[in-house]
Design a protein around this motif. Structure first.
Motif, PDB file in Angstrom:
ATOM      1  N   GLY A 168       0.804  -1.205   0.000  1.00  0.00           N
ATOM      2  CA  GLY A 168       0.000   0.000   0.000  1.00  0.00           C
ATOM      3  C   GLY A 168       0.839   1.258   0.000  1.00  0.00           C
ATOM      4  N   ALA A 169       0.235   2.324   0.500  1.00  0.00           N
ATOM      5  CA  ALA A 169       0.838   3.650   0.362  1.00  0.00           C
ATOM      6  C   ALA A 169       2.083   3.851   1.209  1.00  0.00           C
ATOM      7  CB  ALA A 169      -0.192   4.725   0.713  1.00  0.00           C
ATOM      8  N   SER A 170       2.228   3.130   2.313  1.00  0.00           N
ATOM      9  CA  SER A 170       3.452   3.305   3.098  1.00  0.00           C
ATOM     10  C   SER A 170       4.663   2.927   2.255  1.00  0.00           C
ATOM     11  CB  SER A 170       3.395   2.463   4.376  1.00  0.00           C
ATOM     12  OG  SER A 170       4.581   2.654   5.133  1.00  0.00           O
ATOM     13  N   HIS A 171       4.567   1.817   1.535  1.00  0.00           N
ATOM     14  CA  HIS A 171       5.661   1.419   0.654  1.00  0.00           C
ATOM     15  C   HIS A 171       5.787   2.364  -0.536  1.00  0.00           C
ATOM     16  CE1 HIS A 171       5.837  -2.312   2.910  1.00  0.00           C
ATOM     17  NE2 HIS A 171       6.906  -2.662   2.222  1.00  0.00           N
ATOM     18  N   GLY A 172       4.643   2.711  -1.138  1.00  0.00           N
ATOM     19  CA  GLY A 172       4.692   3.546  -2.328  1.00  0.00           C
ATOM     20  C   GLY A 172       5.297   4.909  -2.065  1.00  0.00           C
ATOM     21  N   ILE A 173       4.825   5.576  -1.025  1.00  0.00           N
ATOM     22  CA  ILE A 173       5.385   6.889  -0.673  1.00  0.00           C
ATOM     23  C   ILE A 173       6.835   6.730  -0.222  1.00  0.00           C
ATOM     24  CG2 ILE A 173       5.186   8.867   0.885  1.00  0.00           C
ATOM     25  CD1 ILE A 173       2.135   8.271   0.951  1.00  0.00           C
ATOM     26  N   GLY A 174       7.109   5.635   0.490  1.00  0.00           N
ATOM     27  CA  GLY A 174       8.467   5.390   0.972  1.00  0.00           C
ATOM     28  C   GLY A 174       9.490   5.300  -0.142  1.00  0.00           C
ATOM     29  N   HIS A 175       9.109   4.683  -1.272  1.00  0.00           N
ATOM     30  CA  HIS A 175      10.038   4.606  -2.405  1.00  0.00           C
ATOM     31  C   HIS A 175      10.456   5.999  -2.860  1.00  0.00           C
ATOM     32  CE1 HIS A 175       8.218   0.440  -3.550  1.00  0.00           C
ATOM     33  NE2 HIS A 175       9.155   0.329  -2.635  1.00  0.00           N
ATOM     34  N   VAL A 176       9.503   6.912  -2.893  1.00  0.00           N
ATOM     35  CA  VAL A 176       9.802   8.265  -3.361  1.00  0.00           C
ATOM     36  C   VAL A 176      10.573   9.050  -2.309  1.00  0.00           C
ATOM     37  CG1 VAL A 176       8.799  10.373  -4.326  1.00  0.00           C
ATOM     38  CG2 VAL A 176       7.740   8.161  -4.801  1.00  0.00           C
ATOM     39  N   LEU A 177      10.248   8.861  -1.056  1.00  0.00           N
ATOM     40  CA  LEU A 177      11.033   9.493   0.009  1.00  0.00           C
ATOM     41  C   LEU A 177      12.495   9.076  -0.076  1.00  0.00           C
ATOM     42  CD1 LEU A 177       8.636   9.160   3.079  1.00  0.00           C
ATOM     43  CD2 LEU A 177       9.361  11.286   1.996  1.00  0.00           C
ATOM     44  N   GLY A 178      12.739   7.807  -0.463  1.00  0.00           N
ATOM     45  CA  GLY A 178      14.114   7.348  -0.600  1.00  0.00           C
ATOM     46  C   GLY A 178      14.803   7.928  -1.812  1.00  0.00           C
ATOM     47  N   GLY A 179      14.193   7.761  -2.985  1.00  0.00           N
ATOM     48  CA  GLY A 179      14.843   8.183  -4.218  1.00  0.00           C
ATOM     49  C   GLY A 179      14.918   9.683  -4.390  1.00  0.00           C
ATOM     50  N   SER A 194       4.875  10.219  -5.976  1.00  0.00           N
ATOM     51  CA  SER A 194       4.258   9.018  -5.408  1.00  0.00           C
ATOM     52  C   SER A 194       3.157   8.465  -6.294  1.00  0.00           C
ATOM     53  CB  SER A 194       3.694   9.333  -4.012  1.00  0.00           C
ATOM     54  OG  SER A 194       4.729   9.660  -3.104  1.00  0.00           O
ATOM     55  N   MET A 195       2.514   9.318  -7.051  1.00  0.00           N
ATOM     56  CA  MET A 195       1.445   8.849  -7.933  1.00  0.00           C
ATOM     57  C   MET A 195       1.982   8.017  -9.098  1.00  0.00           C
ATOM     58  SD  MET A 195      -1.168   9.740  -6.319  1.00  0.00           S
ATOM     59  CE  MET A 195      -2.319   9.058  -7.520  1.00  0.00           C
ATOM     60  N   HIS A 196       3.297   7.963  -9.246  1.00  0.00           N
ATOM     61  CA  HIS A 196       3.920   7.117 -10.260  1.00  0.00           C
ATOM     62  C   HIS A 196       4.430   5.807  -9.661  1.00  0.00           C
ATOM     63  CE1 HIS A 196       3.923  10.012 -13.636  1.00  0.00           C
ATOM     64  NE2 HIS A 196       3.974  10.912 -12.675  1.00  0.00           N
ATOM     65  N   ASP A 197       4.123   5.549  -8.396  1.00  0.00           N
ATOM     66  CA  ASP A 197       4.525   4.288  -7.773  1.00  0.00           C
ATOM     67  C   ASP A 197       3.320   3.346  -7.723  1.00  0.00           C
ATOM     68  OD1 ASP A 197       6.935   3.185  -5.825  1.00  0.00           O
ATOM     69  OD2 ASP A 197       4.949   2.394  -5.295  1.00  0.00           O
ATOM     70  N   ARG A 198       3.539   2.098  -8.127  1.00  0.00           N
ATOM     71  CA  ARG A 198       2.417   1.173  -8.267  1.00  0.00           C
ATOM     72  C   ARG A 198       1.704   0.907  -6.946  1.00  0.00           C
ATOM     73  NH1 ARG A 198       7.082  -1.625  -7.873  1.00  0.00           N
ATOM     74  NH2 ARG A 198       7.158  -3.673  -6.852  1.00  0.00           N
ATOM     75  N   TRP A 199       2.442   0.942  -5.818  1.00  0.00           N
ATOM     76  CA  TRP A 199       1.817   0.575  -4.548  1.00  0.00           C
ATOM     77  C   TRP A 199       0.864   1.657  -4.039  1.00  0.00           C
ATOM     78  CZ3 TRP A 199       2.172  -4.064  -5.156  1.00  0.00           C
ATOM     79  CH2 TRP A 199       3.346  -4.814  -5.206  1.00  0.00           C
ATOM     80  N   VAL A 200       1.046   2.886  -4.450  1.00  0.00           N
ATOM     81  CA  VAL A 200       0.077   3.916  -4.080  1.00  0.00           C
ATOM     82  C   VAL A 200      -1.289   3.594  -4.688  1.00  0.00           C
ATOM     83  CG1 VAL A 200      -0.524   6.358  -4.429  1.00  0.00           C
ATOM     84  CG2 VAL A 200       1.768   5.725  -3.644  1.00  0.00           C
ATOM     85  N   HIS A 201      -1.263   3.005  -5.864  1.00  0.00           N
ATOM     86  CA  HIS A 201      -2.515   2.709  -6.567  1.00  0.00           C
ATOM     87  C   HIS A 201      -3.160   1.402  -6.104  1.00  0.00           C
ATOM     88  CE1 HIS A 201      -2.078   6.072  -9.356  1.00  0.00           C
ATOM     89  NE2 HIS A 201      -0.787   5.815  -9.289  1.00  0.00           N
ATOM     90  N   THR A 202      -2.456   0.625  -5.272  1.00  0.00           N
ATOM     91  CA  THR A 202      -3.063  -0.582  -4.711  1.00  0.00           C
ATOM     92  C   THR A 202      -3.311  -0.420  -3.208  1.00  0.00           C
ATOM     93  OG1 THR A 202      -0.870  -1.616  -4.444  1.00  0.00           O
ATOM     94  CG2 THR A 202      -2.080  -2.110  -6.466  1.00  0.00           C
ATOM     95  N   ASN A 203      -3.257   0.805  -2.729  1.00  0.00           N
ATOM     96  CA  ASN A 203      -3.594   1.045  -1.325  1.00  0.00           C
ATOM     97  C   ASN A 203      -5.043   0.622  -1.074  1.00  0.00           C
ATOM     98  OD1 ASN A 203      -2.597   2.352   1.233  1.00  0.00           O
ATOM     99  ND2 ASN A 203      -4.504   3.493   0.947  1.00  0.00           N
TER     100      ASN A 203
END
Length: 389
Positions: A274-285, A362-371
């Protein structure tokens, strides 16, 4: 009636609780490796005898050592190491360290299998996700080298067939995948982890908690993943405070390693995060936040956001964490605070002027869209970031 498919991952074995030297020697003999290229954490290489132990075990089967992989696995470092492994005629990769070197080995195998010799060539292998959530992965050749992983952190990337690799030009952490990017074997020796900085070991433990929590609350959970994730939470909620109280407690460290392993079973079988992973990817990169810290900061807020649609399963989480009468978000936040880990974006160095860029990315991360609770757009992500500020 539930239905699904359980897939057995392309990994030979996991060796746990066996000293590194013994386990590594057995695995190298089993695989008949003759030229092993080693990727090691720079700290382990400079300040401990772990890499020296590896050198001793490998002897004349050592093809080279790279201890220069940066955080979040930069493209330039990956391609340089791939070119070195190619020149050394390596027939096996070995990683000793955290998630960055683990992902580097996956990427090196992919580079060698797809004739990648320059960082910009990775553009043709990366996944792309559009703002409406559609993810496209190009066809890629399989890695031409497999690996053995000796993890020193708890993010559990060594059990997946995905890798994150950062394009430092665009400041984006991108996703790459092939089933055979997964290591052939993983060696879990708790003694190796005593050299890991406390903040890193504990925060990646929260990353493993995040894996388990988001799999339990997933839009496509599986019975195997549910059982493994709940046991992961039991092991981690006991092991992490145990390590905090006594860094030399190897049993607590092994429990953490086992918990991290179990936390990733869902990822091996296509359970959506979900969104914790999706947003987290962007926070990292984009903002350079260590991935363990991204979970410390975002997971409680994502749980609160999702509670209207995942309340029943969040009760499972509270029970597994030993506090069944409390809300899961509060229990997770208390675990994070009790370990002395940061709980806000400002505490991990994110600047206010970065929030809009992070929300849009974050809207370009797949996990945000499966939250589990639909995120309608970047404004909803920005609201979560503001809550975590």
């Amino acid at each position: 009636m539930i239905h699904g498919i359980h897939r057995t991952p392309p990994m030979d074995r996991v060796i746990y609780g066996v000293p590194l030297a013994e386990a590594l020697g057995d695995e190298i003999d089993r695989l008949s490796a003759r030229a092993v290229y080693v990727l090691a954490s720079s700290t382990l290489d400079r300040r401990t005898d772990v890499v020296e132990t590896v050198r001793r075990v490998l002897g004349n089967r050592l093809a080279g050592v790279c201890a220069e992989i940066g955080s979040h696995t930069p493209r330039i470092d990956v391609v340089a190491a791939a070119n070195a492994a190619r020149a050394a005629n390596a027939d096996l990769l070995l990683t000793v360290g955290g998630g960055s070197v683990t992902d580097a080995a996956k990427m090196i195998g992919l580079c060698l299998g797809n004739d990648i010799t320059a960082p910009e060539q990775l553009d043709r292998l990366r996944a792309t996700t559009t703002p409406d959530g559609k993810t496209e992965r190009p066809a890629v050749n399989p890695p031409s080298l497999r690996s053995i992983a000796v993890p020193t952190t708890l993010s559990a990337g060594e059990f997946t067939a995905f890798a994150g690799c950062t394009d430092t030009v665009r400041q984006l952490k991108e996703s790459f995948a092939h089933p055979l990017m997964m290591p052939l074997a993983v060696i879990l020796d708790p003694a190796v982890t005593v050299h890991t900085p406390e903040w890193l070991f504990l925060s990646t433990g929260i990353r493993a908690v995040d894996h388990a929590v988001e799999d339990i609350c997933s839009i496509n959970p599986s019975p195997v993943s549910d059982g493994m994730s709940l046991q992961a939470l039991r092991l981690l909620s006991a092991g992490l405070p145990g390590v905090k109280a006594n860094p030399g407690d190897l049993e607590a460290r092994l429990n953490c390693q086992l918990g991290a392993w179990l936390s990733i079973i869902g990822a091996q079988n296509g359970v959506h995060k979900g969104a914790s992973h999706g947003i987290g990817h962007v926070l990292g990169g984009t903002a350079g936040v260590p991935h363990g810290y991204t979970s410390c900061v975002m997971l409680p807020h994502v749980l609160r956001f999702n509670e209207p649609v995942t309340a029943d399963r969040q009760r499972w989480i509270s029970e597994a964490l030993g506090r069944p009468d409390e809300k899961a978000a509060n229990v997770v936040a208390a675990l994070i605070a009790g370990l002395g880990l940061p709980g806000t974006l400002r505490a991990v160095g994110v600047r206010p002027e970065q929030l809009d860029e992070i929300a849009a990315g974050s809207m370009h991360d797949r996990w945000v869209h499966t939250n589990p609770r639909k995120i309608e757009g970047s404004a909803a992500v920005r609201a979560l970031l503001d809550a975590a500020w």
